[in-house]
Scaffold this motif. Structure first.
Motif, PDB file in Angstrom:
ATOM      1  N   ALA A 218       0.837  -1.205   0.000  1.00 26.93           N
ATOM      2  CA  ALA A 218       0.000   0.000   0.000  1.00 26.93           C
ATOM      3  C   ALA A 218       0.872   1.255   0.000  1.00 26.93           C
ATOM      4  O   ALA A 218       0.547   2.255  -0.660  1.00 26.93           O
ATOM      5  N   TYR A 219       1.986   1.210   0.730  1.00 29.44           N
ATOM      6  CA  TYR A 219       2.905   2.347   0.799  1.00 29.44           C
ATOM      7  C   TYR A 219       3.786   2.404  -0.451  1.00 29.44           C
ATOM      8  O   TYR A 219       3.976   3.484  -1.032  1.00 29.44           O
ATOM      9  N   HIS A 220       4.296   1.246  -0.858  1.00 33.54           N
ATOM     10  CA  HIS A 220       5.146   1.217  -2.057  1.00 33.54           C
ATOM     11  C   HIS A 220       4.363   1.690  -3.285  1.00 33.54           C
ATOM     12  O   HIS A 220       4.856   2.484  -4.087  1.00 33.54           O
ATOM     13  N   GLY A 221       3.140   1.191  -3.426  1.00 34.30           N
ATOM     14  CA  GLY A 221       2.326   1.571  -4.574  1.00 34.30           C
ATOM     15  C   GLY A 221       1.911   3.031  -4.546  1.00 34.30           C
ATOM     16  O   GLY A 221       1.932   3.721  -5.568  1.00 34.30           O
ATOM     17  N   ALA A 222       1.516   3.508  -3.352  1.00 41.43           N
ATOM     18  CA  ALA A 222       1.123   4.913  -3.239  1.00 41.43           C
ATOM     19  C   ALA A 222       2.280   5.822  -3.608  1.00 41.43           C
ATOM     20  O   ALA A 222       2.103   6.830  -4.313  1.00 41.43           O
ATOM     21  N   TYR A 223       3.469   5.473  -3.155  1.00 41.60           N
ATOM     22  CA  TYR A 223       4.643   6.296  -3.449  1.00 41.60           C
ATOM     23  C   TYR A 223       4.955   6.319  -4.940  1.00 41.60           C
ATOM     24  O   TYR A 223       5.193   7.379  -5.525  1.00 41.60           O
ATOM     25  N   GLU A 224       4.937   5.145  -5.561  1.00 43.49           N
ATOM     26  CA  GLU A 224       5.330   5.051  -6.966  1.00 43.49           C
ATOM     27  C   GLU A 224       4.283   5.614  -7.913  1.00 43.49           C
ATOM     28  O   GLU A 224       4.619   6.216  -8.933  1.00 43.49           O
ATOM     29  N   PHE A 225       3.006   5.418  -7.599  1.00 38.29           N
ATOM     30  CA  PHE A 225       1.958   5.807  -8.545  1.00 38.29           C
ATOM     31  C   PHE A 225       1.348   7.182  -8.250  1.00 38.29           C
ATOM     32  O   PHE A 225       0.847   7.842  -9.155  1.00 38.29           O
ATOM     33  N   GLU A 226       1.377   7.604  -6.976  1.00 36.81           N
ATOM     34  CA  GLU A 226       0.717   8.856  -6.622  1.00 36.81           C
ATOM     35  C   GLU A 226       1.620   9.865  -5.934  1.00 36.81           C
ATOM     36  O   GLU A 226       1.272  11.039  -5.842  1.00 36.81           O
ATOM     37  N   GLY A 227       2.763   9.434  -5.414  1.00 38.43           N
ATOM     38  CA  GLY A 227       3.717  10.355  -4.840  1.00 38.43           C
ATOM     39  C   GLY A 227       3.678  10.428  -3.326  1.00 38.43           C
ATOM     40  O   GLY A 227       2.801   9.857  -2.662  1.00 38.43           O
ATOM     41  N   PRO A 228       4.649  11.151  -2.732  1.00 45.69           N
ATOM     42  CA  PRO A 228       4.785  11.223  -1.274  1.00 45.69           C
ATOM     43  C   PRO A 228       3.540  11.713  -0.543  1.00 45.69           C
ATOM     44  O   PRO A 228       3.241  11.240   0.562  1.00 45.69           O
ATOM     45  N   ASP A 229       2.809  12.669  -1.115  1.00 42.47           N
ATOM     46  CA  ASP A 229       1.627  13.191  -0.420  1.00 42.47           C
ATOM     47  C   ASP A 229       0.588  12.096  -0.202  1.00 42.47           C
ATOM     48  O   ASP A 229      -0.093  12.076   0.832  1.00 42.47           O
ATOM     49  N   ALA A 230       0.467  11.183  -1.164  1.00 43.74           N
ATOM     50  CA  ALA A 230      -0.487  10.083  -1.018  1.00 43.74           C
ATOM     51  C   ALA A 230      -0.052   9.151   0.108  1.00 43.74           C
ATOM     52  O   ALA A 230      -0.891   8.630   0.851  1.00 43.74           O
ATOM     53  N   VAL A 231       1.247   8.953   0.255  1.00 44.45           N
ATOM     54  CA  VAL A 231       1.746   8.108   1.345  1.00 44.45           C
ATOM     55  C   VAL A 231       1.433   8.747   2.686  1.00 44.45           C
ATOM     56  O   VAL A 231       1.001   8.067   3.630  1.00 44.45           O
ATOM     57  N   ARG A 232       1.618  10.052   2.797  1.00 46.63           N
ATOM     58  CA  ARG A 232       1.418  10.732   4.082  1.00 46.63           C
ATOM     59  C   ARG A 232      -0.032  10.686   4.552  1.00 46.63           C
ATOM     60  O   ARG A 232      -0.311  10.887   5.735  1.00 46.63           O
ATOM     61  N   GLU A 233      -0.954  10.414   3.638  1.00 44.80           N
ATOM     62  CA  GLU A 233      -2.357  10.303   4.028  1.00 44.80           C
ATOM     63  C   GLU A 233      -2.675   8.952   4.670  1.00 44.80           C
ATOM     64  O   GLU A 233      -3.739   8.781   5.260  1.00 44.80           O
ATOM     65  N   LEU A 234      -1.753   8.000   4.565  1.00 45.88           N
ATOM     66  CA  LEU A 234      -1.976   6.679   5.138  1.00 45.88           C
ATOM     67  C   LEU A 234      -1.549   6.650   6.599  1.00 45.88           C
ATOM     68  O   LEU A 234      -0.659   7.408   7.010  1.00 45.88           O
ATOM     69  N   PRO A 235      -2.148   5.792   7.410  1.00 45.11           N
ATOM     70  CA  PRO A 235      -1.691   5.652   8.793  1.00 45.11           C
ATOM     71  C   PRO A 235      -0.217   5.263   8.825  1.00 45.11           C
ATOM     72  O   PRO A 235       0.194   4.320   8.149  1.00 45.11           O
ATOM     73  N   GLY A 236       0.578   6.013   9.555  1.00 47.34           N
ATOM     74  CA  GLY A 236       2.009   5.754   9.594  1.00 47.34           C
ATOM     75  C   GLY A 236       2.763   6.265   8.387  1.00 47.34           C
ATOM     76  O   GLY A 236       3.969   6.054   8.271  1.00 47.34           O
ATOM     77  N   GLY A 237       2.070   6.967   7.503  1.00 54.71           N
ATOM     78  CA  GLY A 237       2.704   7.438   6.281  1.00 54.71           C
ATOM     79  C   GLY A 237       3.788   8.463   6.504  1.00 54.71           C
ATOM     80  O   GLY A 237       4.799   8.472   5.792  1.00 54.71           O
ATOM     81  N   ASN A 238       3.604   9.342   7.474  1.00 52.57           N
ATOM     82  CA  ASN A 238       4.640  10.340   7.764  1.00 52.57           C
ATOM     83  C   ASN A 238       5.922   9.662   8.225  1.00 52.57           C
ATOM     84  O   ASN A 238       7.028  10.040   7.818  1.00 52.57           O
ATOM     85  N   GLU A 239       5.761   8.661   9.082  1.00 51.78           N
ATOM     86  CA  GLU A 239       6.931   7.930   9.577  1.00 51.78           C
ATOM     87  C   GLU A 239       7.617   7.160   8.446  1.00 51.78           C
ATOM     88  O   GLU A 239       8.847   7.063   8.406  1.00 51.78           O
ATOM     89  N   TRP A 240       6.816   6.616   7.522  1.00 52.69           N
ATOM     90  CA  TRP A 240       7.373   5.911   6.367  1.00 52.69           C
ATOM     91  C   TRP A 240       8.192   6.873   5.520  1.00 52.69           C
ATOM     92  O   TRP A 240       9.321   6.568   5.125  1.00 52.69           O
ATOM     93  N   MET A 241       7.651   8.049   5.250  1.00 53.25           N
ATOM     94  CA  MET A 241       8.339   9.023   4.407  1.00 53.25           C
ATOM     95  C   MET A 241       9.593   9.567   5.084  1.00 53.25           C
ATOM     96  O   MET A 241      10.582   9.884   4.401  1.00 53.25           O
ATOM     97  N   GLU A 242       9.594   9.683   6.400  1.00 50.28           N
ATOM     98  CA  GLU A 242      10.790  10.165   7.103  1.00 50.28           C
ATOM     99  C   GLU A 242      11.985   9.265   6.834  1.00 50.28           C
ATOM    100  O   GLU A 242      13.111   9.744   6.644  1.00 50.28           O
ATOM    101  N   VAL A 243      11.756   7.970   6.780  1.00 49.99           N
ATOM    102  CA  VAL A 243      12.843   7.034   6.500  1.00 49.99           C
ATOM    103  C   VAL A 243      13.289   7.164   5.043  1.00 49.99           C
ATOM    104  O   VAL A 243      14.485   7.256   4.745  1.00 49.99           O
ATOM    105  N   VAL A 244      12.336   7.174   4.119  1.00 48.21           N
ATOM    106  CA  VAL A 244      12.666   7.245   2.700  1.00 48.21           C
ATOM    107  C   VAL A 244      13.378   8.546   2.364  1.00 48.21           C
ATOM    108  O   VAL A 244      14.345   8.564   1.582  1.00 48.21           O
TER     109      VAL A 244
END
Length: 330
Positions: A218-244
């Motif tokens: 869900a995070y890998h796909g959101a990042y690749e197809f929709e970009g970082p903002d889409a990831v940040r909308e997911l639970p834990g997305g901010n923490e995921w993006m901080e690492v990336v």
């Protein structure tokens, strides 16, 4: 609906495919991901000589990774080793390209490639990259042409639908169900997840190990197809993006795809611990035995003709058994 399995190609995949055959799975698909896997065709050849019934095929081949003659010759070899059991699926490349920093290939390229690939298997003279060629295998070097092997196309949007409708014998689906799946009589759908025990928390160690790798898509796909903002909308997305974001921009794909479909990488673990595990049932086929069975019934009603389960975690055999038991429940 048939119940099949898939594996992110590994050294033990031939043994796991033999186990899947003994358990009763209809087909085994393996991934074409050379940046993290052994060769898909070597793996399938080993599986072919260790099995007798189960269907076999790459799901999906990424055309840019090999010349069409190479894939045609490999397909013919597998068809000889596993006659009547071979199928081939093609896609534009998610992990098979994006994990190496490339974008997906164009649908026009995939269409041209599949046309040439089909022509080669029929024994025709075809043109590729300005040159005329044909399969010249003498007797004993490959099956006689034509080599009849079903071809599926992995597609989600209208361009892919057009190619699949014109050139494919079926539609290979991942990530989400497109609205046009009812146009096809053969629709394998790749799913991840795990069968949880009654009362088991969905953030248990078992849930994380067995369901987590599919959840992370869900995070890998959101990042690749929709970009970082889409990831940040997911639970834990901010923490995921901080690492990336700690990686240099030209190497972030390495952080995103590390462990893809196998284990949680550093970003995935950060998101899971920050509450992302709450999505497990939403983005994977996970839940109790009854809940998984209801999900599979819904997929069948939507037009899926073959559910393809990829087991994860340290006990592949147990995951295969648990899923098949749930899928077979009345």
């Amino acid at each position: 609906m048939e119940v099949s399995c898939a594996f992110p190609t590994a050294l033990d995949s031939p043994d796991n495919i033999a186990l899947a055959e003994r358990l009763g799975y209809a087909r085994a698909w393996v991934y074409d991901t050379p940046q993290q896997s052994p060769d898909v065709w070597m793996t399938l050849a080993l599986a072919a000589v260790r099995t007798e019934r189960i269907g076999l095929g790459p799901g999906v081949l990424v055309p840019s990774l090999r010349h069409p003659m190479v894939n045609a010759a490999a397909t013919a070899t597998l068809a000889a080793l596993a006659p009547g059991r071979t199928a081939v699926a093609f896609g534009t490349g998610f992990t098979g390209r994006r994990a190496m920093g490339y974008r997906a290939i164009t649908w026009s390229y995939l269409e041209a490639y599949v046309r040439v690939f089909r022509g080669l298997l029929r024994g025709e003279v075809v043109e590729w990259e300005g040159a005329q060629m044909r399969m010249l295998h003498p007797d004993g070097h490959a099956p006689a042409r034509p080599v009849e092997v079903p071809i599926l196309i992995g597609a989600l949007g209208p361009k892919g639908h057009k190619v699949a409708n014109e050139l494919g014998d079926g539609l290979f689906v991942t990530i989400q169900l497109p609205e046009f799946i009812t146009d096809y009589s053969w629709v394998p759908y790749l799913v991840w997840g795990t069968v949880l025990d009654e009362g088991e928390a969905q953030d248990s160690e078992h849930a994380r190990n067995a369901g987590g790798p599919g959840w992370a898509l869900a995070y890998h796909g959101a990042y690749e197809f929709e970009g970082p903002d889409a990831v940040r909308e997911l639970p834990g997305g901010n923490e995921w993006m901080e690492v990336v974001d700690k990686m240099p921009a030209d190497r972030r794909h390495l952080a995103v795809h590390a462990g893809h479909c196998v284990e949680l990488n550093q970003a995935d673990r950060a998101a899971w611990s920050a509450g992302g595990h709450s999505m497990l049932r939403d983005v994977t086929v996970s839940g109790t035995r009854e809940q998984v069975r209801r999900r599979l019934d819904d997929l069948a009603s939507s037009g899926v003709t073959e559910v393809v389960f990829q087991p994860c975690g340290p006990d592949t055999g147990a995951e295969l058994e648990r899923f098949l038991e749930a899928a077979s429940a009345v």
